[in-house]
Design a protein around this motif. Structure first.
Motif, PDB file in Angstrom:
ATOM      1  N   UNK A  96      -8.619   2.007   0.901  1.00 16.80           N
ATOM      2  CA  UNK A  96      -8.716   0.885  -0.031  1.00 16.80           C
ATOM      3  C   UNK A  96      -7.418   0.074   0.018  1.00 16.80           C
ATOM      4  N   UNK A  97      -7.513  -1.228  -0.259  1.00 16.40           N
ATOM      5  CA  UNK A  97      -6.333  -2.087  -0.170  1.00 16.40           C
ATOM      6  C   UNK A  97      -6.420  -3.198  -1.203  1.00 16.40           C
ATOM      7  N   UNK A  98      -5.268  -3.752  -1.541  1.00 15.57           N
ATOM      8  CA  UNK A  98      -5.135  -4.909  -2.413  1.00 15.57           C
ATOM      9  C   UNK A  98      -4.081  -5.834  -1.813  1.00 15.57           C
ATOM     10  N   UNK A  99      -4.245  -7.128  -2.047  1.00 15.97           N
ATOM     11  CA  UNK A  99      -3.291  -8.088  -1.481  1.00 15.97           C
ATOM     12  C   UNK A  99      -3.126  -9.289  -2.406  1.00 15.97           C
ATOM     13  N   UNK A 100      -1.949  -9.902  -2.302  1.00 19.87           N
ATOM     14  CA  UNK A 100      -1.606 -11.142  -2.997  1.00 19.87           C
ATOM     15  C   UNK A 100      -0.787 -11.994  -2.039  1.00 19.87           C
TER      16      UNK A 100
ATOM     17  N   UNK B  60      -1.051  -3.771  -0.383  1.00 21.72           N
ATOM     18  CA  UNK B  60      -0.996  -2.362  -0.761  1.00 21.72           C
ATOM     19  C   UNK B  60      -2.189  -1.652  -0.137  1.00 21.72           C
ATOM     20  N   UNK B  61      -1.912  -0.500   0.487  1.00 17.57           N
ATOM     21  CA  UNK B  61      -2.956   0.221   1.226  1.00 17.57           C
ATOM     22  C   UNK B  61      -2.870   1.698   0.881  1.00 17.57           C
ATOM     23  N   UNK B  62      -4.011   2.320   0.678  1.00 15.61           N
ATOM     24  CA  UNK B  62      -4.076   3.737   0.345  1.00 15.61           C
ATOM     25  C   UNK B  62      -4.344   4.523   1.615  1.00 15.61           C
ATOM     26  N   UNK B  63      -3.374   5.346   2.013  1.00 14.20           N
ATOM     27  CA  UNK B  63      -3.592   6.317   3.085  1.00 14.20           C
ATOM     28  C   UNK B  63      -3.471   7.689   2.445  1.00 14.20           C
TER      29      UNK B  63
END
Length: 649
Positions: free
Chosen positions: A436-440, A449-452
């Motif tokens: 999952x990831x989030x970006x701005x 932001x990335x979940x590993x």
């Protein structure tokens, strides 16, 4: 009677008002800015039995009247009451249209506050509302930033003629040029003369170019063959019976060169020592001649490719000097810290600087900001490069500045960075899935932001948030491990691919290194500069072979060839060959065959150390057994002929 009744009525009403307002004043803060009433000290008004509440002079609806007893204008009214021992003087009430005190009742401070709040709230809502930033997920499209056109100042790769024949020694001499070698020789001889004049007893003859290159060949040999103590290289007993270096230089001569080695001019060094504890003092003065030459040679002989990276390097040392640093996250925790710019593809060290402490530029902009700009000469590099950094250097301010200079940037970033988005709107859920990831995006700067296995935060000016790429990971589902494709941001993939240029150079130095134990900090840097020169020479060798379609030699072979060529250069010719007038014939060492004997070379190679012979080959100058039962002379020469024929083919 009318006047007496009126005065009694006024006193009764003042007493009622004072008692009612006392309850309200107990609930209010006496230090409030909006309080329009002051309370006279109850202790001084105990004779009258009531408290007097007076309006303040900053009330717009009130015009103050002077009390019946005159007072100084600079003193408040209650200070006058505390000094008076008689009954307090009642001030005159403000005149109204009907001259009646009941028609203008006093307002409590709470009501005055309630009227002022709506005006403030209206002032806040007068401007346009700001749009709150929020995190976007991978399904939301991000714009693709326009890439810079790659325009280097020179053709990427080696800057010299790649079609010519370049030996390992000729590549090494690009960094250790003739003027630098002459400077080191002169300063070493001067330092040895100073030590002799100071009373140090050791044998010394002036250092020459031949001796210096034999010295370099020995320290290159020590990088190939490791022993516990440096003196073991000159031992004759097994298993240390090395023919080199004892055949070219004695141990005492080698140690004398190591003790007297000096890089800077002695007189200039003394002048610099006089400037200690002043801004003009140069902490790196003792290595400056070689330091400047190596840095300039690294930049002159190679042009980096499109992707470059910056990282720090630690050079191990236990010397007591303020330049030494401590980094707990590094394998080498204590030593000298270097900021290194390397080519991401080849690992070539293009520029580096030694950290000596805080400077004016690091204080004003921050250490990481100034360290990056010091390593990036824009005029020499060109435009369109992509720089990869770790979280120590990454900052949005630096990325924006480099973007204005046509440099792209990508790197990890700390969430505690001042310009990192603080919003929690549309952030990760409590248990986010892997991938999952989030970006701005803020202008040209992208935050991802990335979940590993843990949360990874990235910052970039050259990538879009997500383009559909995936990476294979092993995950455990239902008790069984399986391979699964998980989404990954583009910035993470390119960072993992291009950030390890400095690590590649560190690995090449770690395989073979000339580093020696020394108490002098500048000698530690001398050995490290030799390592940098050899590793960069090896990388240039691979680039030349790739351009010519040839297979490069391994790093071990490169070091071996370099040591052999250094010895050949030291004697001023190619490796010695037998004289054409001499043939391989046996000869005795002396007239007495029982006294003049040497260890047989072939027996030593076979692991039999205690076989002596009085016979040697007059052409090869090698002691060999020659008896009726054992003919090492013949077998050794047959082997040499076979090896020479194999090398020719």
């Amino acid at each position: 009677m009318a006047s007496e009744n009126k005065s009694c009525k006024t006193e009764d009403m003042l007493e009622i008002v004072s008692k009612d307002s006392e309850v309200e004043l107990c609930a209010e803060d006496s230090s409030s800015d909006d309080e329009d009433l002051i309370q006279v000290d109850k202790e001084n008004s105990s004779d009258s039995g009531y408290e007097i509440l007076l309006p303040q002079s900053d009330d717009e609806d009130y015009e103050p009247l002077s009390p019946s007893s005159p007072a100084q204008p600079s003193e408040p009214y209650h200070s006058q009451a505390t000094q008076s021992t008689s009954a307090p003087t009642v001030p005159q009430l403000p005149e109204s249209s009907n001259n009646d005190v009941y028609e203008q009742p006093l307002q409590s401070p709470a009501k005055r506050k309630a009227k002022s709040k709506p005006a403030r709230s209206k002032a806040r809502k007068s401007g346009p509302p700001e749009q709150e930033e929020m995190w976007h997920n991978k399904k939301e499209e991000d714009r693709n930033p326009e890439p810079f056109k790659f325009m280097p100042s020179r053709v990427p790769g080696p800057t010299f003629n790649k079609t010519a024949s370049w030996s390992p020694l000729s590549l090494f001499q690009l960094f250790f040029s003739v003027p630098v070698v002459q400077t080191i020789i002169q300063n070493t001889n001067a330092n040895a003369a100073r030590r002799k004049a100071a009373g140090v007893k050791f044998q010394w003859t002036d250092l020459t170019v031949k001796d210096f290159y034999v010295f370099l060949a020995i320290i290159v040999f020590t990088g190939l063959v490791s022993v516990h103590h440096r003196a073991d290289y000159w031992k004759r007993e097994w298993p240390y019976n090395f023919h080199f270096p004892q055949e070219y230089m004695s141990r005492n001569r080698f140690e004398a060169i190591v003790w007297s080695l000096h890089l800077s001019n002695l007189k200039d060094d003394e002048e610099n020592q006089k400037k200690r504890n002043t801004p003009q003092y140069d902490r790196l003065f003792k290595i400056k001649p070689l330091y400047d030459q190596i840095v300039n040679a690294c930049k002159a002989n190679f042009q980096p490719y499109e992707n470059i990276c910056i990282d720090e390097r630690m050079v191990a040392s236990k010397a007591r000097i303020s330049v030494k640093q401590y980094m707990k996250a590094k394998p080498t925790k204590r030593g000298y810290k270097l900021f290194v710019l390397a080519d991401s593809a080849s690992g070539y060290i293009w520029n580096f600087s030694v950290y000596t402490g805080k400077s004016e530029s690091s204080i004003s902009h921050g250490l990481s900001y100034s360290a990056v700009l010091d390593l990036l000469p824009f005029s020499l590099l060109g435009r369109g490069y992509t720089l990869y950094l770790d979280h120590f250097y990454t900052s949005p301010a630096l990325f924006q500045y480099l973007h204005k200079n046509c440099f792209g940037c990508c790197g990890t970033i700390k969430k505690t960075q001042s310009d990192f988005p603080r919003t929690e709107k549309n952030n990760f859920p409590k248990r986010a899935e892997r991938g999952d990831m989030r970006w701005i995006r803020k202008d040209e700067v992208l935050f991802v932001k990335w979940i590993e296995t843990r949360e990874i935060t990235m910052c970039s000016t050259v990538h879009r948030a997500f383009s559909g790429k995936t990476v294979q990971r092993r995950v455990k589902e239902a008790g069984a491990w399986s391979a699964k494709q998980i989404p990954v941001p583009d910035a993470v993939l390119d960072y993992n691919k291009n950030m390890h240029g400095v690590d590649l150079s560190d690995a090449l130095i770690g395989y073979y290194s000339v580093q020696q134990k020394t108490k002098k900090w500048y000698k530690t840097f001398f050995y490290h500069f030799v390592d940098i020169a050899i590793v960069n020479s090896f990388i240039l060798h691979k680039e030349i072979c790739r351009s010519q379609g040839q297979e490069p030699v391994t790093q071990k072979k490169f070091w071996e060839h370099l040591a052999v060529e250094m010895l050949s250069f030291a004697v001023g010719s190619a490796p010695a060959a037998p004289s054409p007038t001499l043939t391989c014939m046996p000869r005795y060492y002396g007239s007495d065959a029982t006294q003049s004997r040497r260890y047989c070379r072939r027996c030593l190679d076979a692991g039999i150390p205690r076989v002596k012979t009085p016979i040697y080959c007059r052409a090869c100058n090698v002691p060999l057994c020659l008896t009726s039962k054992k003919n090492c002379f013949e077998r050794w020469h047959d082997k040499q002929e076979y090896l020479s024929s194999v090398n020719v083919h």
